[in-house]
Design a protein around this motif. Sequence first.
Motif, PDB file in Angstrom:
ATOM      1  N   ASN A   1       0.824  -1.203   0.000  1.00  0.00           N
ATOM      2  CA  ASN A   1       0.000   0.000   0.000  1.00  0.00           C
ATOM      3  C   ASN A   1       0.860   1.254   0.000  1.00  0.00           C
ATOM      4  O   ASN A   1       0.588   2.217  -0.728  1.00  0.00           O
ATOM      5  N   ALA A   2       1.926   1.258   0.815  1.00  0.00           N
ATOM      6  CA  ALA A   2       2.825   2.409   0.870  1.00  0.00           C
ATOM      7  C   ALA A   2       3.520   2.628  -0.469  1.00  0.00           C
ATOM      8  O   ALA A   2       3.668   3.766  -0.935  1.00  0.00           O
ATOM      9  N   ILE A   3       3.954   1.532  -1.110  1.00  0.00           N
ATOM     10  CA  ILE A   3       4.635   1.650  -2.403  1.00  0.00           C
ATOM     11  C   ILE A   3       3.690   2.197  -3.469  1.00  0.00           C
ATOM     12  O   ILE A   3       4.052   3.096  -4.242  1.00  0.00           O
ATOM     13  N   VAL A   4       2.467   1.662  -3.511  1.00  0.00           N
ATOM     14  CA  VAL A   4       1.502   2.108  -4.514  1.00  0.00           C
ATOM     15  C   VAL A   4       1.150   3.576  -4.321  1.00  0.00           C
ATOM     16  O   VAL A   4       1.142   4.371  -5.279  1.00  0.00           O
ATOM     17  N   LEU A   5       0.876   3.979  -3.080  1.00  0.00           N
ATOM     18  CA  LEU A   5       0.510   5.370  -2.819  1.00  0.00           C
ATOM     19  C   LEU A   5       1.675   6.312  -3.100  1.00  0.00           C
ATOM     20  O   LEU A   5       1.481   7.413  -3.631  1.00  0.00           O
ATOM     21  N   THR A   6       2.884   5.894  -2.758  1.00  0.00           N
ATOM     22  CA  THR A   6       4.059   6.714  -3.071  1.00  0.00           C
ATOM     23  C   THR A   6       4.224   6.877  -4.575  1.00  0.00           C
ATOM     24  O   THR A   6       4.542   7.971  -5.069  1.00  0.00           O
ATOM     25  N   GLY A   7       4.010   5.783  -5.313  1.00  0.00           N
ATOM     26  CA  GLY A   7       4.086   5.875  -6.766  1.00  0.00           C
ATOM     27  C   GLY A   7       3.053   6.823  -7.352  1.00  0.00           C
ATOM     28  O   GLY A   7       3.353   7.603  -8.267  1.00  0.00           O
ATOM     29  N   ILE A   8       1.831   6.789  -6.800  1.00  0.00           N
ATOM     30  CA  ILE A   8       0.782   7.694  -7.276  1.00  0.00           C
ATOM     31  C   ILE A   8       1.160   9.149  -7.009  1.00  0.00           C
ATOM     32  O   ILE A   8       0.975  10.032  -7.856  1.00  0.00           O
ATOM     33  N   VAL A   9       1.708   9.408  -5.816  1.00  0.00           N
ATOM     34  CA  VAL A   9       2.117  10.772  -5.473  1.00  0.00           C
ATOM     35  C   VAL A   9       3.225  11.258  -6.412  1.00  0.00           C
ATOM     36  O   VAL A   9       3.188  12.392  -6.905  1.00  0.00           O
ATOM     37  N   VAL A  10       4.203  10.386  -6.677  1.00  0.00           N
ATOM     38  CA  VAL A  10       5.308  10.768  -7.559  1.00  0.00           C
ATOM     39  C   VAL A  10       4.800  11.050  -8.965  1.00  0.00           C
ATOM     40  O   VAL A  10       5.166  12.058  -9.585  1.00  0.00           O
ATOM     41  N   VAL A  11       3.954  10.177  -9.482  1.00  0.00           N
ATOM     42  CA  VAL A  11       3.424  10.353 -10.831  1.00  0.00           C
ATOM     43  C   VAL A  11       2.589  11.637 -10.921  1.00  0.00           C
ATOM     44  O   VAL A  11       2.593  12.339 -11.939  1.00  0.00           O
ATOM     45  N   THR A  12       1.877  11.960  -9.828  1.00  0.00           N
ATOM     46  CA  THR A  12       1.043  13.163  -9.828  1.00  0.00           C
ATOM     47  C   THR A  12       1.883  14.433  -9.755  1.00  0.00           C
ATOM     48  O   THR A  12       1.609  15.416 -10.454  1.00  0.00           O
ATOM     49  N   LEU A  13       2.917  14.429  -8.910  1.00  0.00           N
ATOM     50  CA  LEU A  13       3.701  15.635  -8.695  1.00  0.00           C
ATOM     51  C   LEU A  13       4.757  15.879  -9.772  1.00  0.00           C
ATOM     52  O   LEU A  13       5.132  17.032 -10.024  1.00  0.00           O
ATOM     53  N   TYR A  14       5.219  14.820 -10.398  1.00  0.00           N
ATOM     54  CA  TYR A  14       6.328  14.971 -11.337  1.00  0.00           C
ATOM     55  C   TYR A  14       6.056  15.979 -12.457  1.00  0.00           C
ATOM     56  O   TYR A  14       6.900  16.845 -12.712  1.00  0.00           O
ATOM     57  N   PRO A  15       4.909  15.903 -13.152  1.00  0.00           N
ATOM     58  CA  PRO A  15       4.702  16.861 -14.248  1.00  0.00           C
ATOM     59  C   PRO A  15       4.732  18.316 -13.781  1.00  0.00           C
ATOM     60  O   PRO A  15       5.301  19.182 -14.463  1.00  0.00           O
ATOM     61  N   PHE A  16       4.117  18.603 -12.628  1.00  0.00           N
ATOM     62  CA  PHE A  16       4.083  19.986 -12.172  1.00  0.00           C
ATOM     63  C   PHE A  16       5.475  20.463 -11.750  1.00  0.00           C
ATOM     64  O   PHE A  16       5.871  21.594 -12.064  1.00  0.00           O
ATOM     65  N   VAL A  17       6.223  19.617 -11.028  1.00  0.00           N
ATOM     66  CA  VAL A  17       7.575  19.994 -10.627  1.00  0.00           C
ATOM     67  C   VAL A  17       8.441  20.223 -11.863  1.00  0.00           C
ATOM     68  O   VAL A  17       9.262  21.150 -11.914  1.00  0.00           O
ATOM     69  N   ASN A  18       8.254  19.402 -12.871  1.00  0.00           N
ATOM     70  CA  ASN A  18       9.004  19.569 -14.118  1.00  0.00           C
ATOM     71  C   ASN A  18       8.660  20.886 -14.806  1.00  0.00           C
ATOM     72  O   ASN A  18       9.551  21.578 -15.322  1.00  0.00           O
ATOM     73  N   ILE A  19       7.358  21.249 -14.783  1.00  0.00           N
ATOM     74  CA  ILE A  19       6.955  22.515 -15.391  1.00  0.00           C
ATOM     75  C   ILE A  19       7.578  23.693 -14.655  1.00  0.00           C
ATOM     76  O   ILE A  19       8.066  24.657 -15.258  1.00  0.00           O
ATOM     77  N   VAL A  20       7.595  23.638 -13.312  1.00  0.00           N
ATOM     78  CA  VAL A  20       8.205  24.714 -12.523  1.00  0.00           C
ATOM     79  C   VAL A  20       9.702  24.805 -12.829  1.00  0.00           C
ATOM     80  O   VAL A  20      10.253  25.908 -12.990  1.00  0.00           O
ATOM     81  N   ALA A  21      10.366  23.664 -12.926  1.00  0.00           N
ATOM     82  CA  ALA A  21      11.795  23.666 -13.233  1.00  0.00           C
ATOM     83  C   ALA A  21      12.057  24.243 -14.626  1.00  0.00           C
ATOM     84  O   ALA A  21      13.005  25.021 -14.820  1.00  0.00           O
ATOM     85  N   ARG A  22      11.231  23.905 -15.584  1.00  0.00           N
ATOM     86  CA  ARG A  22      11.394  24.444 -16.941  1.00  0.00           C
ATOM     87  C   ARG A  22      11.167  25.947 -16.976  1.00  0.00           C
ATOM     88  O   ARG A  22      11.834  26.670 -17.721  1.00  0.00           O
ATOM     89  N   SER A  23      10.219  26.424 -16.174  1.00  0.00           N
ATOM     90  CA  SER A  23       9.928  27.861 -16.175  1.00  0.00           C
ATOM     91  C   SER A  23      11.082  28.679 -15.612  1.00  0.00           C
ATOM     92  O   SER A  23      11.175  29.886 -15.886  1.00  0.00           O
ATOM     93  N   LEU A  24      11.954  28.061 -14.827  1.00  0.00           N
ATOM     94  CA  LEU A  24      13.082  28.766 -14.213  1.00  0.00           C
ATOM     95  C   LEU A  24      14.415  28.410 -14.859  1.00  0.00           C
ATOM     96  O   LEU A  24      15.466  28.784 -14.345  1.00  0.00           O
ATOM     97  N   SER A  25      14.376  27.709 -15.973  1.00  0.00           N
ATOM     98  CA  SER A  25      15.600  27.240 -16.617  1.00  0.00           C
ATOM     99  C   SER A  25      15.920  28.052 -17.862  1.00  0.00           C
ATOM    100  O   SER A  25      15.051  28.714 -18.438  1.00  0.00           O
ATOM    101  N   ASP A  26      17.164  27.945 -18.274  1.00  0.00           N
ATOM    102  CA  ASP A  26      17.610  28.607 -19.493  1.00  0.00           C
ATOM    103  C   ASP A  26      17.151  27.808 -20.707  1.00  0.00           C
ATOM    104  O   ASP A  26      17.033  26.581 -20.659  1.00  0.00           O
ATOM    105  N   ASN A  27      16.896  28.521 -21.791  1.00  0.00           N
ATOM    106  CA  ASN A  27      16.364  27.895 -22.990  1.00  0.00           C
ATOM    107  C   ASN A  27      17.263  26.788 -23.523  1.00  0.00           C
ATOM    108  O   ASN A  27      16.782  25.746 -23.977  1.00  0.00           O
ATOM    109  N   ALA A  28      18.568  26.990 -23.446  1.00  0.00           N
ATOM    110  CA  ALA A  28      19.496  26.007 -24.023  1.00  0.00           C
ATOM    111  C   ALA A  28      19.361  24.648 -23.336  1.00  0.00           C
ATOM    112  O   ALA A  28      19.393  23.596 -23.985  1.00  0.00           O
ATOM    113  N   TYR A  29      19.192  24.651 -22.007  1.00  0.00           N
ATOM    114  CA  TYR A  29      19.044  23.394 -21.282  1.00  0.00           C
ATOM    115  C   TYR A  29      17.701  22.725 -21.592  1.00  0.00           C
ATOM    116  O   TYR A  29      17.601  21.501 -21.637  1.00  0.00           O
TER     117      TYR A  29
END
Length: 309
Positions: free
Chosen positions: A31-59
């Motif tokens: 149960n802990a593994i499944v719920l952790t996986g769901i949280v990671v899958v849910t948060l990853y796209p948004f964290v990636n978008i925030v990181a892209r918004s603060l990154s240089d175009n070349a990267y």
Amino acid sequence: MIVDRTTSRRAASGRTGIRPSRGFRVFQVVNAIVLTGIVVVTLYPFVNIVARSLSDNAYIVAGQVNLVPRGFNIAAYKAVMSDPLFWTNYRNTIFYTAVATAVSLVLTTCYAYVLSKKHLKGRNALVGIAVFTMFFSGGLIPNYVLVTSLGLKNTVWAIALPNAISVFNLLVMKAFFESLPVELEEAAAVDGLNTYGTLLRIVLPLSKAVVATMLLFYTVSFWNSWFSAFLYMDQMDLLPVTVYLRNLIAGATDATSTGGGLGSATDVVQSAATIQAVTIVLTVLPILTVYPFIQRYFVSGVMLGAVKG
């Protein structure tokens, strides 16, 4: 007495803690593994978008931005936030969402309260009409002709009225009202309250959880909605920020494919991908800010309004 003492000892040993069975421990781990996986899958796209918004175009172009910004850069934020049209559209979104949510809450609550009365004549027909609209609609062109003929184009009512009642939300509120004790309304009638007084002074104070849930549903729906405004509004200063975002993404796609610029809002010096990420972050930020304060009502509101077997 012997049985009672044995039972009490077992209960006491249960309170002190008996080692859980192997199957239960396995369940906890899985149960802990499944719920952790769901949280990671849910948060990853948004964290990636925030990181892209603060990154240089070349990267970003090189595909090197994952969860941590590379080449910290806030020029895209400055470019978007310096555009007066962005703030105009942002203000429009707040106004449209507030008005449309208020209209939807009033209409949904009144309709659901009526449908919850089992003695109402024609109740099944009213429920059937509502459910019918979940599967069939008039179509895009008839809706456009109707809104235009009513003079609703370029007004907030073009967004609020055609989408005023969500049938799913209506059925949830109806089920919740049906679960309230009938004796409460009978007592209110004895005290001299009419239908509106009973709804406002007895029913709604007991329905805070489901009302907060509907408020969350409608607010998120209208905040994220863009197609109605894109269809019924033809003036740039009347559009919501979601259409602004849509136009930026469309312009960024064209710029990426043709090598051109992104327009007056960002100038040609900004990255298409960065601009998209920045606008997405600024658009969803208010919802993320408000959601934690309403989230505690979410589960209880949906469960209280759920259909019980």
